[in-house]
Design an enzyme around this catalytic site. Sequence first.
Site, PDB file in Angstrom:
ATOM      1  N   ASP A 363      10.863  56.383   7.925  1.00  4.03           N
ATOM      2  CA  ASP A 363      11.804  57.117   8.675  1.00  4.03           C
ATOM      3  C   ASP A 363      13.208  56.418   8.005  1.00  4.03           C
ATOM      4  O   ASP A 363      13.576  55.358   7.960  1.00  4.03           O
ATOM      5  CB  ASP A 363      11.914  56.978   9.791  1.00  4.03           C
ATOM      6  N   ASN A 371      23.879  62.502   7.181  1.00  5.01           N
ATOM      7  CA  ASN A 371      24.489  64.332   6.865  1.00  5.01           C
ATOM      8  C   ASN A 371      25.887  64.145   7.949  1.00  5.01           C
ATOM      9  O   ASN A 371      26.725  64.717   7.364  1.00  5.01           O
ATOM     10  CB  ASN A 371      23.103  64.923   8.190  1.00  5.01           C
ATOM     11  N   ASP A 380      19.629  66.850   2.243  1.00  6.36           N
ATOM     12  CA  ASP A 380      17.891  68.126   2.190  1.00  6.36           C
ATOM     13  C   ASP A 380      18.141  67.692   0.616  1.00  6.36           C
ATOM     14  O   ASP A 380      16.850  67.032   0.470  1.00  6.36           O
ATOM     15  CB  ASP A 380      18.700  69.119   2.464  1.00  6.36           C
ATOM     16  N   GLU A 407      13.403  64.078   9.398  1.00  2.00           N
ATOM     17  CA  GLU A 407      13.384  62.910   8.518  1.00  2.00           C
ATOM     18  C   GLU A 407      12.202  61.971   8.221  1.00  2.00           C
ATOM     19  O   GLU A 407      12.480  60.739   7.678  1.00  2.00           O
ATOM     20  CB  GLU A 407      14.600  62.301   8.417  1.00  2.00           C
TER      21      GLU A 407
HETATM   22  N1  GTP Z   1      19.684  67.115   6.235  1.00  6.73           N
HETATM   23  C1  GTP Z   1      18.989  67.436   7.268  1.00  6.73           C
HETATM   24  N2  GTP Z   1      18.493  65.879   8.580  1.00  6.73           N
HETATM   25  C2  GTP Z   1      17.727  66.017   8.969  1.00  6.73           C
HETATM   26  C3  GTP Z   1      16.492  66.948   8.876  1.00  6.73           C
HETATM   27  N3  GTP Z   1      15.562  66.633   9.503  1.00  6.73           N
HETATM   28  C4  GTP Z   1      15.978  65.584  10.619  1.00  6.73           C
HETATM   29  N4  GTP Z   1      17.557  65.633  10.157  1.00  6.73           N
HETATM   30  C5  GTP Z   1      18.023  64.716  10.912  1.00  6.73           C
HETATM   31  O1  GTP Z   1      18.035  63.056  10.708  1.00  6.73           O
HETATM   32  C6  GTP Z   1      19.007  62.560  11.809  1.00  6.73           C
HETATM   33  C7  GTP Z   1      18.320  61.789  12.595  1.00  6.73           C
HETATM   34  O2  GTP Z   1      19.035  61.117  13.577  1.00  6.73           O
HETATM   35  P1  GTP Z   1      18.236  59.956  14.768  1.00  6.73           P
HETATM   36  O3  GTP Z   1      17.101  60.428  15.583  1.00  6.73           O
HETATM   37  O4  GTP Z   1      18.888  59.999  15.787  1.00  6.73           O
HETATM   38  O5  GTP Z   1      18.498  58.351  13.835  1.00  6.73           O
HETATM   39  P2  GTP Z   1      19.151  57.811  12.908  1.00  6.73           P
HETATM   40  O6  GTP Z   1      20.203  58.624  12.417  1.00  6.73           O
HETATM   41  O7  GTP Z   1      18.336  58.374  11.922  1.00  6.73           O
HETATM   42  O8  GTP Z   1      19.225  56.748  13.457  1.00  6.73           O
HETATM   43  P3  GTP Z   1      17.179  55.577  12.902  1.00  6.73           P
HETATM   44  O9  GTP Z   1      16.231  56.736  13.277  1.00  6.73           O
HETATM   45  O10 GTP Z   1      17.384  55.030  14.571  1.00  6.73           O
HETATM   46  O11 GTP Z   1      18.055  54.931  11.634  1.00  6.73           O
HETATM   47  C8  GTP Z   1      18.948  63.525  12.710  1.00  6.73           C
HETATM   48  O12 GTP Z   1      20.521  64.306  13.060  1.00  6.73           O
HETATM   49  C9  GTP Z   1      18.600  64.612  12.654  1.00  6.73           C
HETATM   50  O13 GTP Z   1      19.163  65.955  12.251  1.00  6.73           O
HETATM   51  C10 GTP Z   1      16.304  67.173   7.741  1.00  6.73           C
HETATM   52  O14 GTP Z   1      15.144  68.193   7.164  1.00  6.73           O
HETATM   53  N5  GTP Z   1      18.040  67.306   6.665  1.00  6.73           N
END
Ligand code: GTP
Length: 502
Positions: A363, A371, A380, A407
Amino acid sequence: MVVLACALLVVLAVVTDWRARKQQLQEAGATSHNIALALARHADDTFKQADTTLIFLAERLRHDERKPASLRELEVFLAQQTVELPQLHGLFVIDKDGKWLLNSRQYQAGHVNSRDREYYLYHRQHEDLSPHISMPVQSRANGEWVVTISRRLNGADGSFDGVVMAAIRLAYFSKFYENFDIGEGGAVILAGNEGTLLVRRPLRNDSIGKSLAQAAIFRDHAAINASGSARIRSSQDGVIRINSYRHLDRYPLFVAAALSEQEVLASWRSDVLLHVSGLIVLLSLLVWLGGRLIRQIELRVEAENAANHAREHVEFLNRTLQNLATQDGLTGLGNRRCFDEEMVRALRRCAREGKPLALIMLDVDFFKRYNDTYGHLAGDECLRKLSQAIRQGQKREGDLAARYGGEELVLMLPDCDGGNAVAIAEETLARIRALQLPHQGNPNGIVTVSAGVAVLDPVSEDDVAESLIGQADKALYLAKSTGRDRVCTSGASTGAAQLMPA
Ligand SMILES: Nc1nc2c(ncn2[C@@H]2O[C@H](COP(=O)(O)OP(=O)(O)OP(=O)(O)O)[C@@H](O)[C@H]2O)c(=O)[nH]1
């Protein structure tokens, strides 16, 4: 193939027709030879019969005294002979002064004198007793054309004592020559050895007595050889004739028979015309059928090519569809569906073979911030780059890198124990760090990833995907909660989750 067949047919037709032509000409040569042979025999016999009478006559006149009674008796004999031998115009006895002593035609002797005739002069000057054949002359009695055969009479002292002569009707020969089929353009002749024409068929006004000195048949052939054949183009009418000639055995005469080559080849020509017409029809048919065959073969090849092309296209579409069905559109890794299916399959296989199955769940750290800072599109792009780095963890055939969702990415490693799985997870994190992708929201300043490793070692029949995923998730949570950018293992295999050094 079609061209070869056509060429073969043409060659065959040409060879066959050429041989037929040669044979036709050979047959014509044989025919003219046979005609010449028959003419020579006929002329020889005709003159021989008359000559035999002359020999008998000369003998009688030598022994008998020329008394009126014996002369009358002889004259009756001459008349009988003239009736017996149809070729005879008449038989004559001429005295040493040229006066007619006897004649078979009962003319008044003494009225006619042959002093000026060639045969009379000849015998008066030549002492030999052999027969002499004259130039053709017209009878003084009735104007009929005749040729004479004559012998000299000698007195007791060997001096010239007159001539016995038989006049032979040239019409007799002409009539005989009508029996031969020589066509319109053919010709037969009877001539003297010195080249004087006696009889000709077809008859021409100026034929009789004409000199053949300049005619090729005489000049180049009959004047030189006893017999033979020759193909000669006539200087008079331009017709090519197949000639055969032959000299008589006993008399200074020769005969020649000629057949027109054009007439000889007439039936051959019509045969050739028929063959050529047939051949043209056959060749046209062959070319047409060949053309159709070639067109059909071309069509079939085209259809096969089109079918192959269509099949390849369908296969390509199927592959694309399959990829679409099993691939994640953004990262190019296996999608969730693909992961679920492969996981079930791997569990079954490993359980059957008593082998371990490891799962690494990855992850992105602080991805929300990424983002937010760089935009969703950059997010992306970042995911794509990370996916490429994770894909390199697939080292063996059964290994699978997939996007689990958002992600979150996974690496499924069949037949891989905990130690190796952790090592692969560490390598993956190191590769990602090495990318040095800037990330302001990450305390490390670059994009990092946390990983949770879970292993079923060995897989048992009762194990299900959810429990392995749950354990990996738990280990991932541990990695997140203990500082991120590190690898943690679940305690599933050992009973307790462990924190591994980053
Ligand atoms: N650009 C992009 N963003 C994605 C995609 N899938 C998920 N995300 C983003 O990934 C982010 C995941 O955020 P969180 O689950 O809060 O976790 P984090 O910000 O990575 O924090 P930790 O996991 O705790 O380190 C979200 O803002 C989703 O919108 C994707 O296919 N593309």
